[in-house]
Write an enzyme that holds these catalytic residues in place. Structure first.
Site, mmCIF file in Angstrom:
data_model
loop_
_atom_site.group_PDB
_atom_site.id
_atom_site.type_symbol
_atom_site.label_atom_id
_atom_site.label_comp_id
_atom_site.label_asym_id
_atom_site.label_seq_id
_atom_site.Cartn_x
_atom_site.Cartn_y
_atom_site.Cartn_z
ATOM 1 N N LYS A 204 0.833 -1.199 0.000
ATOM 2 C CA LYS A 204 0.000 0.000 0.000
ATOM 3 C C LYS A 204 0.873 1.258 0.000
ATOM 4 C CE LYS A 204 -3.950 -2.133 -0.117
ATOM 5 N NZ LYS A 204 -4.937 -2.221 0.956
ATOM 6 N N ARG A 244 -3.107 -10.547 4.058
ATOM 7 C CA ARG A 244 -3.230 -10.656 2.597
ATOM 8 C C ARG A 244 -2.010 -9.989 1.970
ATOM 9 N NH1 ARG A 244 -5.275 -7.644 -1.731
ATOM 10 N NH2 ARG A 244 -6.515 -8.814 -3.259
#
Length: 265
Positions: A204, A244
């Protein structure tokens, strides 16, 4: 949970696995590397992304789900559409991962309840083309906790069994960097809701700013796996249900280091 993006415009891998054969090979590689679940998605959720048609999404994910499931892998379908989720379950998927938490498609919760499969519901405030305009919170941990709690109540009311519900704080979705760090720091407050928690910090944007001077360009997504492994280890040690990730080996190595330290005399 290993990420298998079957999209031409993913923020992390730029369509490297867009062709079904490439996506299947990548999924099998992640599985061989130690992923417990392969999360197959056909819609990019990067900020600003446009949605594919239902037909496009089905065409992307179904061949991949079918082959990975036939090979014996445990597959989750990453979709916001009940029609796609139902078709993927028919093709062999065993888990539904909906980044909208069932809000994008009113038919999703009832379909999942009938199928009696695990459902991962993420904190969500809108589709990718405008989600960052909703990154405003009075107190991010409390606000996300309250919104996840209300979503869980709604899903249980639709018939999803409590033991099959997993929550996800939605790192990077309608969140600024400071919001993401606060949520990580206070995972215990989210775990207090009483549901298993999935954490997806992998590659991210907020990880790309670590160690970067203000004004300098961020570290690109493929150079964020060490930071991903660190945040994933932190989340695991906090007691989350799953993480994840795009790069499985680095996160598993971090987990092994953490375990070795914990088990040392």
């Amino acid at each position: 949970m290993g990420v298998v993006n079957v999209t031409p415009d993913s923020f992390s891998d730029g369509g490297a696995w867009f062709e079904p054969s490439a996506a299947v090979a990548h999924g099998l590689e992640l599985w061989a590397q130690g992923a417990d679940i392969l999360d197959v998605g056909g819609e990019s959720t990067r900020p600003g992304a446009d949605r594919p048609s239902v037909a496009e999404e089905l065409g992307r994910v179904l061949p991949v789900v079918r082959e990975l499931s036939a090979a014996g892998a445990l597959v989750s379908i990453d979709t916001m559409r009940a029609e796609v989720a139902a078709a993927a379950l028919e093709a062999g998927a065993a888990v539904v991962n909906d980044v909208s938490g069932g809000l994008a498609d009113p038919a999703m919760a009832r379909m999942v309840a009938r199928a009696s499969v695990p459902f991962i519901a993420m904190h969500w405030r809108g589709h990718s083309d405008h989600m960052q305009s909703h990154a405003h919170y009075d107190e991010v941990v409390g606000d996300v906790r309250a919104e996840l709690s209300r979503r869980a109540d709604a899903l249980l009311g639709e018939g999803i069994a409590a033991e099959r519900l997993v929550l996800d704080p939605g790192f990077g979705f309608a969140k600024l960097a400071t919001h993401n760090w606060s949520l990580l720091r206070h995972l215990d407050r989210l775990l207090d809701l009483g549901f298993p928690l999935l954490v997806g910090t992998s590659r991210k944007a907020f990880l790309g700013r670590i160690g970067i001077a203000e004004g300098d360009p961020s570290r690109p997504p493929l150079e964020r796996d060490v930071a991903t492994a660190a945040t994933s280890l932190y989340a695991a040690q906090a007691g989350v249900w799953g993480v994840r990730v795009h790069h499985v080996p680095s996160t598993l190595d971090a987990m092994r280091v953490g375990r070795a330290i914990e088990e040392a005399p």
